[in-house]
Design a protein around this motif. Sequence first.
Motif, PDB file in Angstrom:
ATOM      1  N   GLU A   1       0.851  -1.196   0.000  1.00 32.42           N
ATOM      2  CA  GLU A   1       0.000   0.000   0.000  1.00 32.42           C
ATOM      3  C   GLU A   1       0.883   1.242   0.000  1.00 32.42           C
ATOM      4  OE1 GLU A   1      -3.493   0.211   0.136  1.00 32.42           O
ATOM      5  OE2 GLU A   1      -3.442  -1.948  -0.303  1.00 32.42           O
ATOM      6  N   VAL A   2       0.525   2.237  -0.825  1.00 29.80           N
ATOM      7  CA  VAL A   2       1.268   3.499  -0.828  1.00 29.80           C
ATOM      8  C   VAL A   2       0.290   4.656  -0.658  1.00 29.80           C
ATOM      9  CG1 VAL A   2       3.141   2.594  -2.265  1.00 29.80           C
ATOM     10  CG2 VAL A   2       1.183   3.699  -3.339  1.00 29.80           C
ATOM     11  N   SER A   3       0.775   5.704  -0.017  1.00 31.61           N
ATOM     12  CA  SER A   3      -0.069   6.883   0.219  1.00 31.61           C
ATOM     13  C   SER A   3       0.485   8.140  -0.435  1.00 31.61           C
ATOM     14  CB  SER A   3      -0.216   7.111   1.729  1.00 31.61           C
ATOM     15  OG  SER A   3       1.059   7.264   2.341  1.00 31.61           O
ATOM     16  N   ASP A   4       1.748   8.085  -0.871  1.00 34.66           N
ATOM     17  CA  ASP A   4       2.336   9.237  -1.551  1.00 34.66           C
ATOM     18  C   ASP A   4       1.915   9.214  -3.020  1.00 34.66           C
ATOM     19  OD1 ASP A   4       3.791  11.304  -2.575  1.00 34.66           O
ATOM     20  OD2 ASP A   4       5.773  10.396  -2.215  1.00 34.66           O
ATOM     21  N   LEU A   5       0.871   9.976  -3.312  1.00 31.56           N
ATOM     22  CA  LEU A   5       0.345  10.027  -4.681  1.00 31.56           C
ATOM     23  C   LEU A   5       0.576  11.399  -5.313  1.00 31.56           C
ATOM     24  CD1 LEU A   5      -3.055   8.190  -4.068  1.00 31.56           C
ATOM     25  CD2 LEU A   5      -0.822   7.206  -4.642  1.00 31.56           C
ATOM     26  N   SER A   6       1.583  12.102  -4.799  1.00 29.84           N
ATOM     27  CA  SER A   6       1.851  13.458  -5.282  1.00 29.84           C
ATOM     28  C   SER A   6       2.273  13.465  -6.748  1.00 29.84           C
ATOM     29  CB  SER A   6       2.924  14.120  -4.425  1.00 29.84           C
ATOM     30  OG  SER A   6       4.123  13.339  -4.424  1.00 29.84           O
TER      31      SER A   6
ATOM     32  N   ALA B   1      -1.293  15.008 -13.460  1.00 30.61           N
ATOM     33  CA  ALA B   1      -2.688  15.162 -13.871  1.00 30.61           C
ATOM     34  C   ALA B   1      -3.244  16.548 -13.589  1.00 30.61           C
ATOM     35  CB  ALA B   1      -3.551  14.118 -13.175  1.00 30.61           C
ATOM     36  N   GLY B   2      -2.617  17.285 -12.695  1.00 30.91           N
ATOM     37  CA  GLY B   2      -3.091  18.627 -12.383  1.00 30.91           C
ATOM     38  C   GLY B   2      -4.205  18.663 -11.357  1.00 30.91           C
ATOM     39  N   GLN B   3      -4.523  17.518 -10.756  1.00 28.11           N
ATOM     40  CA  GLN B   3      -5.525  17.500  -9.700  1.00 28.11           C
ATOM     41  C   GLN B   3      -5.280  16.325  -8.766  1.00 28.11           C
ATOM     42  OE1 GLN B   3      -9.602  16.090 -10.910  1.00 28.11           O
ATOM     43  NE2 GLN B   3      -8.827  16.590 -12.965  1.00 28.11           N
ATOM     44  N   LYS B   4      -5.762  16.463  -7.540  1.00 33.43           N
ATOM     45  CA  LYS B   4      -5.499  15.471  -6.493  1.00 33.43           C
ATOM     46  C   LYS B   4      -6.322  14.210  -6.750  1.00 33.43           C
ATOM     47  CE  LYS B   4      -5.369  14.967  -1.470  1.00 33.43           C
ATOM     48  NZ  LYS B   4      -5.652  15.643  -0.164  1.00 33.43           N
ATOM     49  N   PRO B   5      -5.692  13.021  -6.581  1.00 28.35           N
ATOM     50  CA  PRO B   5      -6.452  11.780  -6.734  1.00 28.35           C
ATOM     51  C   PRO B   5      -7.600  11.693  -5.742  1.00 28.35           C
ATOM     52  CG  PRO B   5      -4.094  11.335  -6.797  1.00 28.35           C
ATOM     53  CD  PRO B   5      -4.252  12.766  -6.368  1.00 28.35           C
TER      54      PRO B   5
ATOM     55  N   ILE C   1       6.455   8.789 -12.926  1.00 26.41           N
ATOM     56  CA  ILE C   1       5.845   9.132 -11.642  1.00 26.41           C
ATOM     57  C   ILE C   1       6.395   8.174 -10.595  1.00 26.41           C
ATOM     58  CG2 ILE C   1       3.707   9.283 -10.312  1.00 26.41           C
ATOM     59  CD1 ILE C   1       2.232   9.876 -12.896  1.00 26.41           C
ATOM     60  N   GLN C   2       6.745   8.702  -9.424  1.00 24.60           N
ATOM     61  CA  GLN C   2       7.245   7.877  -8.341  1.00 24.60           C
ATOM     62  C   GLN C   2       6.452   8.111  -7.062  1.00 24.60           C
ATOM     63  OE1 GLN C   2      11.550   9.052  -8.754  1.00 24.60           O
ATOM     64  NE2 GLN C   2      11.838   6.826  -8.708  1.00 24.60           N
TER      65      GLN C   2
ATOM     66  N   MET D   1       9.908   4.496  -5.376  1.00 20.99           N
ATOM     67  CA  MET D   1       9.316   3.388  -6.129  1.00 20.99           C
ATOM     68  C   MET D   1       8.534   3.941  -7.326  1.00 20.99           C
ATOM     69  SD  MET D   1       6.750   0.397  -4.809  1.00 20.99           S
ATOM     70  CE  MET D   1       5.405   1.566  -4.635  1.00 20.99           C
ATOM     71  N   PRO D   2       8.775   3.408  -8.517  1.00 23.85           N
ATOM     72  CA  PRO D   2       8.067   3.921  -9.696  1.00 23.85           C
ATOM     73  C   PRO D   2       6.589   3.526  -9.685  1.00 23.85           C
ATOM     74  CG  PRO D   2       9.398   2.015 -10.291  1.00 23.85           C
ATOM     75  CD  PRO D   2       9.744   2.345  -8.867  1.00 23.85           C
ATOM     76  N   LEU D   3       5.714   4.511  -9.988  1.00 26.17           N
ATOM     77  CA  LEU D   3       4.287   4.236 -10.182  1.00 26.17           C
ATOM     78  C   LEU D   3       3.964   4.116 -11.667  1.00 26.17           C
ATOM     79  CD1 LEU D   3       2.308   6.439  -7.623  1.00 26.17           C
ATOM     80  CD2 LEU D   3       2.836   4.003  -7.524  1.00 26.17           C
TER      81      LEU D   3
END
Length: 794
Positions: free
Chosen positions: A249-254, A260-264, A284-285, A289-291
């Motif tokens: 599980e990851v929480s860093d979705l910055s 995308a220009g907007q928050k997930p 995107i990381q 870790m690469p996303l």
Amino acid sequence: MRKRKRTWRFAAVAVTTACLLTSLAGTTLADAEVKMNVQYGFDGSFKAGTWTLVQVMLENQEGPDFQGHVEIVERDAQYGTPSGHYGSFTKPVVLPKGTTKQVLLEVPASYLYQPVNVKLVDEKGKVEASYSSGIGKPMENQLLIGAVAAKENDLTFLTKSSGPGIGDRVYVRSLDGTNLPERADLLKSLDVLVINHAPKEKWTVEQMAAIKTWVQGGGNLVLSGGAQYPGGAGQFTDLSPVAISGTKEVSDLSGLEQLAGQKPNVETITVTDARLKQGAKALIQSGDMPLIAWQHVGAGKVFYAGYDLSVEPLASWAGNEELWKRVLAERVVSSSIIAQSDRYDQFPYLASTAASFPNLVPSVQVMALAFGVYVLIAAPGLYLFLRRKNRSEWAWGLIPVTSILFAAGIFGFGSLERGTGPITQTLGEIQLKGQDVANVLAVASFVVPNGGEYSVEALEGGRIAPINSQRYINERSPKSQIVQSGDQQSVRFKEVDYFSSREAELTTTLSGLGLVESDLKLDATGRITGTLVNKSKLDLERTYLLLGDSAIEVGDLKAGASKSVDATYQYSAPSAGMGMFQMTRDRLINPTYSQFGLSRDIEEERRRALVDFGLLPYQMGQGELTLIGFSSTAFDLYTVNGDKPRTEMRSLVTQELNLAHSSGQMKWPLGLVRPKMIATDGDVINRNIELILNGGSIDLEYNLKQASGFVPEKAMIDLDESMFSLLEKRYFNWQTQQWDKVSGELLTALTSADLKKYMSPDGMFRVQLQGNSQLASGPFLHFPSMGVEGLVSP
């Protein structure tokens, strides 16, 4: 060659509807005991210049056991298609009572540009079921995505990612083990293949191999992670840009928010725990870790998304549209951008050149000798004989008998020289892609002296389809039948006149041809030095290196030989009088002239046809460095009536080469950076030696990051040349995602500040040229070229 001539007959076809994105409109025989449903391409979508699947679903619930064949035939077979393809395509089928079966036939996409009938025919020739289609139209300036997902609509959010560099529209077609082709060339209509889940029907070994070959040849593959990774994308770990070790599980979705220009719309997501492989790039990381990551694989690209793309609520996130537009726009170009330049339209010209058999006609010297001998015998020889016999009245019989005997002798001598077996010639292009991958696209011409009916079978799992070489002079298409059985394809030519020819397209992949190796290097002054070593099995003649807008002569390069290269690139300003294609074409062909004009030498004609066929202008100069040359090395591509015929082969050979670069401050001079045409709109004509914009527009893309570790600092462009003065010029602004109209200094030079707006993070620079509907831009319009300067890290 002797050809049967047909009287030109004009035909008018009223077209009321033409379907593009659904199965082509058609009707089915209503009272048939066997039900038939037909679908073309990927759910009705296909691209120009490809081979396309025709899926025929047969259902025999009430009728008796059936044995026969499925047949696809032109509804009006007078002249064939614009590419010259003609004939009927057939495949045998056995359909027991109470069963349903899918029959897959493969046809050239251009074959569907006309109304066709699909028939189920029994062994006695009775039609048990039929389907009639309307006219098909290939996709133009649109992106086609194949999706392997749990549900058909799981990835529909990708349809919203259209835009500059992608296409006017994006279509997603659901795929699984039942409709995924088992041959790589049948995947060429797809721009992108997304594997999100394991397929509903298990993949075959052939389907997985086809995907890998398709990627190596230039396809774009997206592998998604998450909990479903092992059964889906995990089947292609050898292609993936990352190495996987479980999920987390990851929480860093910055990173998603930034692109995308907007928050997930979620706080955490389940991803596969991944690490970048060497040479791969992270877009995107999440931490380290690469996303989202990608890498080149052969001529193609493989993308990785660390999460399941269909999991809600992220699948419904409004940011997906901008996210995937950014990911795809910079790295994926639709394969249907230039329908006007579909080189399949050049098949008839290539075929007519292949049909010129110089060895079937006696040389001028032989004809002169035979005529001289005949004159000596028929005149003084007969005179002396008759005078000696004192029987002058015999002349009435001896003169015609002598003529007949001489004609028979000449015919017999020619027959001995030619032999009695089939004679063939092949002209085509060989693209060297790897040590064991060489793509061949060719046209062959066949002469069987006794005519009648004969069969030509493609070897090496290749494809074959007849071509009407006389289409451009209104010759009616001859009779032929294309038989497909498993991986084997053959053509049965019917009612062939004595000593006349037939032509066919041949497409195949050869293994073991090898490559030309090079260590060429470009320095900061534009000098290219190094060595070429021909480790292929081809003897190359008239070899050149295409670099930017120029051609560097190498000369002949036989198999096993090497050549040193030491040349300095010289920029040539665009000329309105002659295009880059025309100049390079003349250097390759080296045309000769006599007092009566252009020489008609057969070898020169062959080279001209091959260059026109293999080097379309939008392909020229797109690779960093391209090797081109001619070869007369022959290969066994087909048999005639089961035997390998006597054949001649002439090929245009191409291969993309790597160009090493110095570290430190580096300059690619103006003209070295060539564009790819990524979109067209409106009235655009793209021909071999001219580009005309009459109110239409073209989008061009330049890769300014010419080397790994290169940071561009400024760029040059030649849009200030007079030939572009009537056009409106725009640059794509990656910050605003809009086109900016430009003028003045921006038409010649771009500073570091300009590049921050107009160059993508991956180094892509886009130009749009808009024509004036009132003022034609005129012929011989060049694609503008660029140069770039900056620092290359060691």
